[in-house]
Enzyme design. Structure first.
Site, PDB file in Angstrom:
ATOM      1  N   ASP A 138      -2.524  -8.404   2.354  1.00 33.72           N
ATOM      2  CA  ASP A 138      -3.579  -8.569   1.378  1.00 33.72           C
ATOM      3  C   ASP A 138      -4.807  -9.096   2.075  1.00 33.72           C
ATOM      4  OD1 ASP A 138      -4.937  -8.255  -1.372  1.00 33.72           O
ATOM      5  OD2 ASP A 138      -4.933 -10.437  -1.449  1.00 33.72           O
ATOM      6  N   ALA A 173      -5.205  -0.842 -11.947  1.00 33.24           N
ATOM      7  CA  ALA A 173      -5.468  -1.944 -11.246  1.00 33.24           C
ATOM      8  C   ALA A 173      -6.861  -2.443 -11.137  1.00 33.24           C
ATOM      9  CB  ALA A 173      -4.919  -1.916  -9.584  1.00 33.24           C
ATOM     10  N   LYS A 176      -4.458  -0.822   0.580  1.00 27.88           N
ATOM     11  CA  LYS A 176      -3.903  -1.377   1.701  1.00 27.88           C
ATOM     12  C   LYS A 176      -2.930  -2.678   1.380  1.00 27.88           C
ATOM     13  CE  LYS A 176      -5.922  -4.520   1.668  1.00 27.88           C
ATOM     14  NZ  LYS A 176      -5.993  -5.361   0.784  1.00 27.88           N
ATOM     15  N   ARG A 199     -11.706  -0.656 -10.861  1.00 33.10           N
ATOM     16  CA  ARG A 199     -12.935  -0.784 -11.452  1.00 33.10           C
ATOM     17  C   ARG A 199     -14.153  -0.535 -10.566  1.00 33.10           C
ATOM     18  NH1 ARG A 199     -12.182  -2.418 -17.008  1.00 33.10           N
ATOM     19  NH2 ARG A 199     -10.084  -3.202 -17.455  1.00 33.10           N
ATOM     20  N   SER A 231      -1.299   5.807 -16.095  1.00 30.05           N
ATOM     21  CA  SER A 231      -0.563   4.737 -16.173  1.00 30.05           C
ATOM     22  C   SER A 231       0.610   5.025 -16.911  1.00 30.05           C
ATOM     23  CB  SER A 231      -1.487   3.614 -17.107  1.00 30.05           C
ATOM     24  OG  SER A 231      -0.822   2.601 -17.475  1.00 30.05           O
TER      25      SER A 231
END
Length: 365
Positions: A188, A14, A104, A18, A37
């Site tokens: 989110d 995701a 989260k 990074r 992955s």
């Protein structure tokens, strides 16, 4: 844990991973050993891109999920998988004896979160969710402002976290797909608003909440609608109230205001600090002459800052987060604070969703 520090595995490639790749490189007590992955080609491409930008200082393997958890050279896993897929892999990681840093919202609902946290406890591993600002030294400074006698008694907390998404986001991003991210903007973005509120109250839980989805969205592959714009009110036993607003539809904003009976504190970037700025907050003590309808703006206003970089430096909050996990792994003793606050945040989120589903009626916790 090896002499080189905490050995990390990533379960997913995701985009947020990074940032945490770089954070681990800067932590001084950890390194990434493997990335998993469903397609190892994707993991390999992710590793190559990250190594080109921020070399890890050693080989990083591209593997499958099960293979990563079976390895003996991994101490902790970072799990940025979608919320709808997260529980399975947290349970498997705990069973494999891996410490867990979990994105989260922690879970689809509190029952799953409790099961995940208990699995980590039973497996003798640390559970921590990925709220980076928990690890910023700015919170200590803001707390001193709230404890200042001039601020007085805390009465109100107001937070707002939003960004203006485009049509492509609302059509195809996983945050608009109920089977993957069932809480939409509440999960989110609202997770941060709830967390900041709980921190400000000293981790007290509200007595009741009332909440509504203001605008729902539905991605092209979604099996139903999710909140795209959401607001909530939280009520505490000692007279403190809190409100938050989160949205995928409103201009970029991440503000917090904490009001006492003597002054108020404002933060312009409480979630993701502005990259080029010192981490600031402002104390405000304005004077109002009621009879003459005069308000002396700016009187006794003070701006404070801490010498902490917004992102990408060795003392940034995301670096502090992974460094803290590395310290826990090295010590062999676990910090129960992190699973406790994750569980509290999940419970408030659940209550907000229940209130929303029932038409905004107050829900007692």
């Amino acid at each position: 844990m090896s002499e080189t520090g905490c050995r990390w595995g990533f379960l997913s490639t995701a985009g947020i991973a990074r940032k945490n790749w770089k954070a681990i490189r800067l932590s001084g007590n950890g390194r990434v050993v493997a990335v998993a992955s469903r397609a190892t080609e994707r993991a390999r491409a992710f590793i190559e891109e990250c190594q080109a930008e921020v070399p890890m200082g050693g080989e990083v393997d591209a593997v499958g999920y099960e293979e990563l958890l079976a390895r003996d050279d991994i101490d902790a896993v970072y799990i940025p998988l979608p919320t709808g897929l997260r529980k399975e892999w947290v349970l498997k990681a705990a069973k494999a004896g891996k410490h867990v840093l979990c994105e989260k919202p922690v879970a689809a609902h509190a029952e799953d979160a409790a099961e995940m946290i208990e699995a980590c406890r039973a497996g003798g591993v640390q559970f921590m969710d990925g709220v980076m600002f928990d690890h910023s030294s700015r919170l200590e400074g803001i707390r001193r402002s709230l404890d200042d006698e001039r601020f007085g008694r805390l009465r109100r907390i107001q937070t707002h976290f939003s960004f203006a998404s485009d049509e492509d986001f609302r059509a195809s991003n996983i945050r608009a797909q109920r089977q993957l991210e069932p809480h939409g903007c509440l999960g989110d973005l609202g997770w941060y608003c709830i967390r900041f509120t709980l921190w400000a109250t000293g981790w007290r839980m509200p007595e009741r909440v009332a909440a509504r989805t203001l605008t729902a969205i539905e991605g092209g592959d979604s099996d139903g609608i999710v909140p795209g714009e959401f607001s909530a009110e939280l009520f505490f036993a000692d007279g403190i109230s809190a409100g938050f607003y989160c949205s995928f539809l409103t201009s970029n904003c991440q503000t917090a205001a904490l009001s006492g009976d003597g002054g108020y504190v404002t933060v312009d970037d409480f979630v993701l600090p502005f990259v080029t700025a010192e981490l600031n907050w402002t104390e405000n003590y304005h004077a109002l002459e009621i009879d003459n309808c005069r308000w002396n703006f700016g009187r006794h206003a003070r701006c404070h800052g801490v010498h902490e970089y917004g992102s990408g430096e060795a003392n940034a909050q995301e670096v502090n987060m992974v460094r803290r996990m590395g310290e826990i792994v090295a010590s062999g003793t676990f910090d129960d604070h992190y699973p406790k606050i994750a569980m509290k945040t999940q419970r408030v989120l659940d209550a907000c969703r229940r209130s929303d589903i029932e038409g905004g009626v107050p829900i007692t916790l």
